[in-house]
Design an enzyme around this catalytic site. Structure first.
Site, PDB file in Angstrom:
ATOM      1  N   ASP A  74      52.314 -54.804 -46.272  1.00 31.32           N
ATOM      2  CA  ASP A  74      51.952 -55.569 -45.078  1.00 31.32           C
ATOM      3  C   ASP A  74      51.135 -54.755 -44.075  1.00 31.32           C
ATOM      4  O   ASP A  74      50.292 -55.308 -43.365  1.00 31.32           O
ATOM      5  CB  ASP A  74      53.203 -56.155 -44.409  1.00 31.32           C
ATOM      6  CG  ASP A  74      54.272 -55.115 -44.101  1.00 31.32           C
ATOM      7  OD1 ASP A  74      54.086 -53.931 -44.439  1.00 31.32           O
ATOM      8  OD2 ASP A  74      55.311 -55.496 -43.528  1.00 31.32           O
TER       9      ASP A  74
ATOM     10  N   ARG B 257      55.951 -66.696 -49.318  1.00 30.46           N
ATOM     11  CA  ARG B 257      54.903 -67.625 -48.894  1.00 30.46           C
ATOM     12  C   ARG B 257      53.751 -67.576 -49.879  1.00 30.46           C
ATOM     13  O   ARG B 257      53.439 -66.523 -50.426  1.00 30.46           O
ATOM     14  CB  ARG B 257      54.368 -67.251 -47.511  1.00 30.46           C
ATOM     15  CG  ARG B 257      55.333 -67.451 -46.376  1.00 30.46           C
ATOM     16  CD  ARG B 257      54.659 -67.149 -45.043  1.00 30.46           C
ATOM     17  NE  ARG B 257      54.083 -65.821 -45.018  1.00 30.46           N
ATOM     18  CZ  ARG B 257      53.031 -65.470 -44.283  1.00 30.46           C
ATOM     19  NH1 ARG B 257      52.415 -66.358 -43.527  1.00 30.46           N
ATOM     20  NH2 ARG B 257      52.589 -64.237 -44.290  1.00 30.46           N
TER      21      ARG B 257
ATOM     22  N   SER C 139      56.632 -56.360 -50.525  1.00 30.91           N
ATOM     23  CA  SER C 139      57.164 -55.457 -49.498  1.00 30.91           C
ATOM     24  C   SER C 139      58.456 -54.772 -49.937  1.00 30.91           C
ATOM     25  O   SER C 139      59.497 -54.858 -49.281  1.00 30.91           O
ATOM     26  CB  SER C 139      57.365 -56.233 -48.194  1.00 30.91           C
ATOM     27  OG  SER C 139      56.140 -56.736 -47.734  1.00 30.91           O
TER      28      SER C 139
END
Length: 494
Positions: free
Chosen positions: A231, A110, A178
């Site tokens: 995250d 994203r 991540s």
């Protein structure tokens, strides 16, 4: 960011609430059926082996605290990595301007744009989600990062005039990556290994920020990566932006992790100059916690032995969404094998590892229909087991309850360990500090039996007085909004 969930000072303890739920399930079974005694024996044995009395949970919390100290003292000194994140500033709501985030953690990524308006908060946000072609996941670093940079360029090119940056001022980006990384500074880190289907060997050992920066240069994107984050740290930043008392973040989703704010003086392995704030965010990687006090069962041991990382992530394998459904499958498989829970033959689908996902387990656990129709439908749709008796369905619900209760209570013990390590479980200058824990992850957000049990258990563990000063809040999208906020905190223009 999300609806607040308060850990109140309820008189009824978490153990009583969780035990009551299990008792109700057992009562229903006794009233409506006469289950095979051996089936009942297996369930009783599971319940005993998964037991989490308060005394055990406090031992686990103490063990967590000990491991935190050891991990902060030296690299490799503990099962907990206690990673220094180089994040020494968290959002204050003084941040203004437009910042970007790139969230790369799986087969999609994203890109986000966030406009911050000081005390007024987030004025505007938008994002685009892009799939990564499979060939790029196993190709070259240049091909992957060029593709990402090109999509970033498209995202920026389509923005309206109000987001145009002043001449001479670079756009700034928070990069959530991540995958396992050795962080070298707030804006650099080398890839340790790929996971989640990626396998670009030439990238291992290289600086992910440097590779992205080179790709942005090649694609004509004038943007600087000002923060490389994971995250959990992003969740902490997003939570802090909404509530100044946030000091801990916990992710309970497919996996699990925690991050918290530590005093720089309490990090012996930190050899750099102390940050001006006097604080440093620590990424615990708590999924790798292990202790002799953990209530491991034969199902946990075989799951671990047959996993891709045996001996690792033991805590995560007991509490997170990736594994709860699989533990349920293993118990049901044993019962199908040994006591013909589903008839004379073992259903073939029940032999398939990870066929039962935690969302399905949650749906069955939450089934309140008199005939447990949801349980019957899930068993039929997923495992192709038809015509299950009410007695069998109740057994399934009871096993869901035992496993979810254990996971939730262990997560609460982990949080208590953090509170103890940071002194937030006791009086400071004659007062109890307010502590808000930012929570994220689908398991916490959607599995309400799990969430309620965790909250009740934490309340029970900290006691009535402290419970008034400890809150859990849902803080969504740390990997997106949180990363953009950290880009703002670490801007080169501050």
């Amino acid at each position: 960011m999300g609806k607040k969930v308060t850990v109140g000072a309820a008189v009824i303890g978490g153990a009583a609430v969780c035990a009551a739920a299990a008792f109700i399930v057992r009562c229903r079974m006794q009233q409506n059926s006469n289950p095979v005694s051996k089936s009942g024996d297996i369930v009783k044995e599971l319940e005993e082996h998964c037991a989490t009395p308060v005394s055990k949970l406090k031992q686990i919390a103490d063990a967590m605290t000990v491991e935190m100290h050891a991990g902060l003292a030296s690299e490799g000194g503990s099962k907990l990595k206690m990673l220094i994140t180089y994040v020494d500033n968290l959002p204050t709501r003084d941040e203004q301007g437009v910042y970007y985030a790139l969230d790369l953690g799986g087969t999609n990524f994203r890109v986000l744009r966030v406009q911050l308006a000081g005390k007024s908060g987030i004025e505007y946000k938008e994002f685009a989600e892009v799939s990564i072609p499979p060939q790029l996941m196993v190709g070259t670093p240049e091909a992957l990062f060029d593709y990402i940079a090109a999509e970033l360029n498209k995202f920026i090119s389509s923005e309206s005039e109000k987001f145009r940056h002043p001449s001479g001022r670079q756009r700034e980006l928070g990069f959530t990556f991540s995958f396992p990384v050795l962080q070298l500074s707030i804006d650099s880190g080398t890839l340790i290994r790929w996971t989640k289907g990626f396998s670009i060997q030439d990238m291992v050992g290289r600086d992910v920020v440097a590779e992205l920066t080179k790709a942005m240069d090649r694609q004509g994107v004038d943007m600087r990566v000002s923060a490389l984050v994971n995250d959990t740290v992003g969740t902490l930043a997003g939570g802090k932006y909404d509530n100044k008392d946030v000091a801990v973040a916990v992710i309970l989703g497919t996996g699990s992790n925690a991050a918290y704010v530590e005093r720089a003086q309490a990090i012996p392995k930190w050899h750099g100059p102390h940050p001006k704030s006097g604080e440093m965010v620590i990424n615990m990687e708590w999924g790798n916690f292990k202790s002799s006090h953990l209530p491991l069962t034969e199902y946990d041991n075989t799951l671990d032995a047959e996993s891709l990382n045996p001996g690792e992530q033991i805590f995560e394998k007991m509490i997170s969404g990736m594994y709860l459904g699989e533990l349920l499958r293993r118990v049901l498989y044993r019962m199908a094998n040994e006591v013909a829970l589903f008839g004379d033959t073992v259903p073939p689908k029940l032999k398939t590892h990870f066929i039962l996902r935690t969302p399905e387990m949650s749906a069955m656990h939450h089934d309140t229909s008199p005939d447990l129709n949801v349980v019957g439908e899930k068993l039929k749709d997923i495992l192709e087991i038809s015509n299950t008796s009410l007695s069998t369905r109740k057994t399934v619900v009871e096993i869901c309850n035992i496993l979810a209760t254990r996971g939730a209570r262990l997560a609460a013990a982990g949080i208590l360990g953090i509170l103890k390590k940071t002194g937030r479980d006791s009086f400071r200058d004659g007062e109890l500090p307010n502590t808000v824990i930012a929570m994220d992850g689908g398991l916490y957000e959607h599995y309400s039996e799990y969430r309620n049990c965790l909250e009740n258990t934490l309340n029970e563990l900290v006691g009535e007085k402290l419970a008034k000063h400890v809150k859990l809040i849902l803080s969504n999208d740390g990997s997106g909004i949180g990363a953009a906020l950290l880009a703002a905190c670490h801007s080169q223009y501050i």
